[in-house]
Design a protein around this motif. Structure first.
Motif, short mmCIF file in Angstrom:
data_model
loop_
_atom_site.label_atom_id
_atom_site.label_comp_id
_atom_site.label_asym_id
_atom_site.label_seq_id
_atom_site.Cartn_x
_atom_site.Cartn_y
_atom_site.Cartn_z
N GLN A 145 79.97 78.51 30.64
CA GLN A 145 79.15 77.55 29.68
C GLN A 145 79.91 76.22 29.53
O GLN A 145 79.04 75.20 29.29
CB GLN A 145 79.39 78.32 28.75
CG GLN A 145 79.17 79.50 27.72
CD GLN A 145 77.84 79.56 27.91
OE1 GLN A 145 77.28 79.03 27.03
NE2 GLN A 145 76.47 80.37 28.82
N ALA A 146 80.88 75.95 30.43
CA ALA A 146 81.61 73.77 29.84
C ALA A 146 80.58 73.68 30.98
O ALA A 146 80.93 72.41 31.23
CB ALA A 146 82.66 73.86 29.87
N LEU A 147 79.82 74.05 32.33
CA LEU A 147 80.17 73.18 33.39
C LEU A 147 77.90 73.34 32.68
O LEU A 147 77.58 72.75 34.13
CB LEU A 147 80.15 74.25 34.52
CG LEU A 147 81.05 73.45 34.84
CD1 LEU A 147 81.31 74.83 36.19
CD2 LEU A 147 81.93 72.02 34.48
N LEU A 148 77.19 74.20 31.71
CA LEU A 148 76.00 73.40 31.84
C LEU A 148 75.58 72.25 30.98
O LEU A 148 76.71 71.52 30.69
CB LEU A 148 75.28 74.60 30.94
CG LEU A 148 75.87 76.03 30.89
CD1 LEU A 148 75.50 77.05 29.33
CD2 LEU A 148 74.96 76.27 31.87
N LEU A 149 74.77 72.03 31.57
CA LEU A 149 73.88 70.37 32.08
C LEU A 149 74.32 69.51 30.58
O LEU A 149 74.60 69.19 29.67
CB LEU A 149 72.97 70.39 32.49
CG LEU A 149 72.55 68.79 32.79
CD1 LEU A 149 73.99 67.87 33.34
CD2 LEU A 149 70.92 68.68 33.02
N ASP A 150 73.39 70.73 29.41
CA ASP A 150 72.85 70.38 28.28
C ASP A 150 74.11 70.55 27.35
O ASP A 150 74.28 69.87 26.21
CB ASP A 150 72.43 71.57 27.89
CG ASP A 150 70.84 71.27 28.48
OD1 ASP A 150 70.66 70.31 28.77
OD2 ASP A 150 69.60 72.02 28.63
N HIS A 151 75.28 71.23 27.94
CA HIS A 151 76.87 70.62 26.99
C HIS A 151 77.37 69.55 27.83
O HIS A 151 78.85 69.54 26.41
CB HIS A 151 77.01 72.42 27.41
CG HIS A 151 77.33 73.40 26.87
ND1 HIS A 151 77.42 74.51 27.16
CD2 HIS A 151 75.74 73.76 26.51
CE1 HIS A 151 76.42 75.74 26.69
NE2 HIS A 151 75.70 74.76 25.80
N GLN A 152 77.24 69.39 28.35
CA GLN A 152 77.55 67.42 28.51
C GLN A 152 77.43 66.43 27.87
O GLN A 152 75.90 66.19 27.49
CB GLN A 152 76.72 67.30 30.03
CG GLN A 152 77.39 68.22 31.47
CD GLN A 152 78.95 68.94 30.96
OE1 GLN A 152 80.01 68.31 31.49
NE2 GLN A 152 79.34 70.19 31.07
N LEU A 153 78.49 65.88 27.32
CA LEU A 153 78.25 64.59 25.90
C LEU A 153 77.74 63.66 27.30
O LEU A 153 77.43 63.22 26.44
CB LEU A 153 79.65 64.42 25.56
CG LEU A 153 80.00 63.17 24.38
CD1 LEU A 153 78.43 63.11 23.63
CD2 LEU A 153 81.52 63.09 24.53
N CYS A 154 79.01 63.12 28.42
CA CYS A 154 78.33 62.70 28.92
C CYS A 154 76.82 62.23 29.48
O CYS A 154 76.48 61.29 29.52
CB CYS A 154 79.19 62.31 30.44
SG CYS A 154 78.67 64.18 31.71
N PHE A 155 76.22 62.90 29.97
CA PHE A 155 74.83 62.94 29.90
C PHE A 155 73.84 63.25 28.90
O PHE A 155 72.52 62.86 28.80
CB PHE A 155 73.87 65.17 30.68
CG PHE A 155 72.77 65.28 31.27
CD1 PHE A 155 73.04 64.80 31.63
CD2 PHE A 155 71.76 65.62 30.24
CE1 PHE A 155 70.52 64.33 31.92
CE2 PHE A 155 70.83 65.92 30.66
CZ PHE A 155 70.26 64.88 31.88
N ALA A 156 74.05 63.76 27.79
CA ALA A 156 73.75 62.94 26.90
C ALA A 156 73.40 61.67 26.27
O ALA A 156 72.63 61.28 25.97
CB ALA A 156 74.56 64.01 25.55
#
Length: 149
Positions: free
Chosen positions: A10-21
């Protein structure tokens, strides 16, 4: 004490990435600014440099770099383009020739009046209240400071 690291998939899901947000929000923000700044003949980095100079004219290149988190290698071409557009002038400091001072020209000062509408356009597009935008800005700045520490 920091929270334990998350190790699940779950930690590697794109939508869970602060950096991507943050990254994708930055792209969206830059896209929003582009037509507004095109009307002024500015790029986004040039606009940021002018914002600093509209706050405090006559600063050094290194002070501008510190405010924008940019090095002189990035700032020099940006400032050359602003100078070619007659928005700023670069002058050697008479008391210390190693320092280069950046000053707004009359055209650079006058451009501030045209730029006054931009923050309102951005606020309207964000659908945030002034208080919400200020709170979000404080949070992102606090995050930046924590990451730089």
């Amino acid at each position: 004490m920091p929270n334990a690291p998350v190790t699940s998939d779950q930690a590697l899901l794109l939508d869970h990435q602060l950096c991507f947000a943050l990254y994708s929000a930055s792209l969206a923000m830059t896209k929003l600014y582009k037509p507004l700044l095109d009307e002024l003949g500015l790029t986004y980095p040039q606009y940021l440099a002018l914002l600093v100079l509209w706050e405090r004219d006559g600063i050094t290149v290194s002070e501008l770099g510190d405010r924008l988190f940019l090095d002189s290698g990035t700032l020099t071409p940006l400032l050359k383009r602003l100078e070619a557009a007659d928005l700023v002038s670069r002058l050697r400091d008479t008391t210390d020739e190693r320092r280069v001072l950046i000053r707004l020209t009359a055209a650079g000062r006058a451009l501030k009046n045209q730029a006054r509408r931009i923050p309102g356009c951005v606020l309207q597009a964000s659908h945030c209240s002034v208080d919400e935008a200020r709170a979000l800005t404080r949070q992102v700045k606090a995050l930046r400071e924590q990451l730089l520490a």
